[in-house]
Design an enzyme around this catalytic site. Structure first.
Site, short mmCIF file in Angstrom:
data_model
loop_
_atom_site.label_atom_id
_atom_site.label_comp_id
_atom_site.label_asym_id
_atom_site.label_seq_id
_atom_site.Cartn_x
_atom_site.Cartn_y
_atom_site.Cartn_z
N GLY A 1 0.84 -1.20 0.00
CA GLY A 1 0.00 0.00 0.00
C GLY A 1 0.87 1.24 0.00
N SER A 2 1.87 1.26 -0.87
CA SER A 2 2.87 2.34 -0.86
C SER A 2 2.27 3.72 -1.13
CB SER A 2 3.99 2.04 -1.84
OG SER A 2 3.48 1.81 -3.13
N ARG A 3 1.16 3.79 -1.83
CA ARG A 3 0.53 5.10 -2.07
C ARG A 3 -0.39 5.50 -0.92
NH1 ARG A 3 0.37 2.37 -7.03
NH2 ARG A 3 -1.69 1.65 -6.50
N PHE A 4 -0.54 4.61 0.03
CA PHE A 4 -1.39 4.83 1.20
C PHE A 4 -0.46 5.22 2.34
CE2 PHE A 4 -4.14 3.39 4.70
CZ PHE A 4 -5.36 3.92 4.28
#
Length: 106
Positions: free
Chosen positions: A22-25
């Protein structure tokens, strides 16, 4: 085992993808267990599968132990857990499940 028994009673199973980082989270909490309407986000999918009487396969990876402890209470006893160690995308996660499901499943 319980997953095999559940498969015999169903013509399908739900695959819940919960391995990604969930790197964009931007949160220290893995996205799949982030609270949403009173329960972890991916628990909604597990609960829906459970309510439909459908067996489920949960793909874990990033934060595996934390994800499992948060999500398994929402799953059926027959939930299959597959670990995606590479975490290189959705296709690979589905492949990991296909290699974990009993070989005689259609």
């Amino acid at each position: 085992d319980e997953f095999r028994d559940a498969l015999e009673k169903s013509d399908a199973f739900a695959t819940i993808l919960a391995a990604g980082k969930g790197s964009r989270f931007s949160s220290e909490v893995p996205k799949v267990i982030y609270p949403c309407l009173g329960m972890p986000m991916a628990a909604h999918a597990l609960s829906a599968a459970k309510g439909a009487g459908m067996p489920s396969a949960l793909v874990v990876g990033h934060g595996k132990e934390r994800v499992l402890s948060s999500l398994l209470p929402y799953a059926k006893k027959s939930c299959l857990v597959a670990e995606d160690q590479l975490r290189i995308g959705t296709g690979h996660a589905v492949y990991v499940v296909s290699q974990t499901v009993p070989k005689d499943y259609p």
